[in-house]
Design a protein around this motif. Structure first.
Motif, PDB file in Angstrom:
ATOM      1  N   GLU A 105       0.846  -1.193   0.000  1.00 28.12           N
ATOM      2  CA  GLU A 105       0.000   0.000   0.000  1.00 28.12           C
ATOM      3  C   GLU A 105       0.881   1.243   0.000  1.00 28.12           C
ATOM      4  OE1 GLU A 105      -2.696   2.155   3.295  1.00 28.12           O
ATOM      5  OE2 GLU A 105      -3.177   0.060   2.932  1.00 28.12           O
ATOM      6  N   ARG A 111      -3.619   5.709   1.023  1.00 31.38           N
ATOM      7  CA  ARG A 111      -4.960   5.382   1.516  1.00 31.38           C
ATOM      8  C   ARG A 111      -5.682   6.711   1.742  1.00 31.38           C
ATOM      9  NH1 ARG A 111      -6.686   1.132   5.961  1.00 31.38           N
ATOM     10  NH2 ARG A 111      -4.888   0.137   5.014  1.00 31.38           N
ATOM     11  N   ASN A 137      -9.817   8.899   1.291  1.00 30.96           N
ATOM     12  CA  ASN A 137     -11.234   8.967   0.921  1.00 30.96           C
ATOM     13  C   ASN A 137     -11.441   9.914  -0.247  1.00 30.96           C
ATOM     14  OD1 ASN A 137     -11.623   7.370   3.124  1.00 30.96           O
ATOM     15  ND2 ASN A 137     -12.574   8.935   4.382  1.00 30.96           N
ATOM     16  N   MET A 183      -7.545  -0.491  -4.834  1.00 30.62           N
ATOM     17  CA  MET A 183      -8.362  -1.456  -4.096  1.00 30.62           C
ATOM     18  C   MET A 183      -9.499  -0.746  -3.373  1.00 30.62           C
ATOM     19  SD  MET A 183      -5.504  -4.084  -2.660  1.00 30.62           S
ATOM     20  CE  MET A 183      -6.732  -5.236  -2.088  1.00 30.62           C
ATOM     21  N   ASP A 184     -10.527  -1.498  -3.061  1.00 31.16           N
ATOM     22  CA  ASP A 184     -11.691  -1.054  -2.294  1.00 31.16           C
ATOM     23  C   ASP A 184     -12.594  -0.099  -3.058  1.00 31.16           C
ATOM     24  OD1 ASP A 184     -10.733  -2.559  -0.088  1.00 31.16           O
ATOM     25  OD2 ASP A 184      -9.458  -0.882   0.486  1.00 31.16           O
ATOM     26  N   MET A 213     -16.174  -1.391  -2.691  1.00 30.15           N
ATOM     27  CA  MET A 213     -16.669  -1.236  -1.317  1.00 30.15           C
ATOM     28  C   MET A 213     -17.136   0.191  -1.073  1.00 30.15           C
ATOM     29  SD  MET A 213     -16.708  -4.122   0.095  1.00 30.15           S
ATOM     30  CE  MET A 213     -17.100  -3.590   1.748  1.00 30.15           C
ATOM     31  N   SER A 214     -16.408   1.162  -1.592  1.00 33.39           N
ATOM     32  CA  SER A 214     -16.811   2.548  -1.384  1.00 33.39           C
ATOM     33  C   SER A 214     -18.093   2.864  -2.141  1.00 33.39           C
ATOM     34  CB  SER A 214     -15.691   3.509  -1.791  1.00 33.39           C
ATOM     35  OG  SER A 214     -15.425   3.406  -3.161  1.00 33.39           O
ATOM     36  N   GLU A 236     -21.068   1.363  -0.039  1.00 35.08           N
ATOM     37  CA  GLU A 236     -21.435   2.113   1.162  1.00 35.08           C
ATOM     38  C   GLU A 236     -22.135   3.418   0.830  1.00 35.08           C
ATOM     39  OE1 GLU A 236     -19.768   5.088   2.217  1.00 35.08           O
ATOM     40  OE2 GLU A 236     -18.030   5.028   0.954  1.00 35.08           O
ATOM     41  N   LEU A 268     -15.424   4.664   3.730  1.00 35.59           N
ATOM     42  CA  LEU A 268     -14.372   3.673   3.508  1.00 35.59           C
ATOM     43  C   LEU A 268     -13.309   4.221   2.564  1.00 35.59           C
ATOM     44  CD1 LEU A 268     -16.593   0.513   3.023  1.00 35.59           C
ATOM     45  CD2 LEU A 268     -15.351   1.203   5.065  1.00 35.59           C
ATOM     46  N   ARG A 290     -10.136   4.313  -0.041  1.00 32.65           N
ATOM     47  CA  ARG A 290      -9.592   3.503  -1.131  1.00 32.65           C
ATOM     48  C   ARG A 290      -8.095   3.399  -0.917  1.00 32.65           C
ATOM     49  NH1 ARG A 290     -12.651   5.807  -6.511  1.00 32.65           N
ATOM     50  NH2 ARG A 290     -14.747   5.533  -5.722  1.00 32.65           N
ATOM     51  N   ARG A 291      -7.526   2.297  -1.401  1.00 27.87           N
ATOM     52  CA  ARG A 291      -6.088   2.075  -1.259  1.00 27.87           C
ATOM     53  C   ARG A 291      -5.460   1.943  -2.631  1.00 27.87           C
ATOM     54  NH1 ARG A 291      -5.722  -3.150   1.981  1.00 27.87           N
ATOM     55  NH2 ARG A 291      -7.641  -3.570   0.863  1.00 27.87           N
TER      56      ARG A 291
END
Length: 73
Positions: free
Chosen positions: A3, A6, A8, A30-31, A34-35, A38, A44, A46-47
């Motif tokens: 990573e 990271r 938002n 990544m993620d 997921m964001s 939500e 959440l 992001r990475r």
């Protein structure tokens, strides 16, 4: 993969990806899904991941351009 960032902030991710592409450093976000799940309210982060061999250069590039990078834990 490691990573390197990271956040938002989607604009910071886009900026970082552009900077890394300019240095020929491959990265993976990544993620993202997921964001979206939500509700895009920004809870959440992001990475942004890079290959282990590119970690030093990726961190240096992002730092040189004013982004706060993720350090090893």
């Amino acid at each position: 993969m490691k990573e390197v960032l990271r956040t938002n902030d989607p604009t910071a991710i886009a900026f970082a990806k552009s900077l890394l592409a300019g240095e020929d450093i491959d990265c993976f976000e990544m993620d993202v899904h997921m964001s979206v799940l939500e509700g895009s309210i920004g809870v959440l982060p992001r990475r942004l991941m890079v290959l282990d061999r590119d970690l030093f250069m990726a961190r240096a590039t992002l730092r040189d351009n004013g982004l706060t990078v993720t350090e090893d834990r």
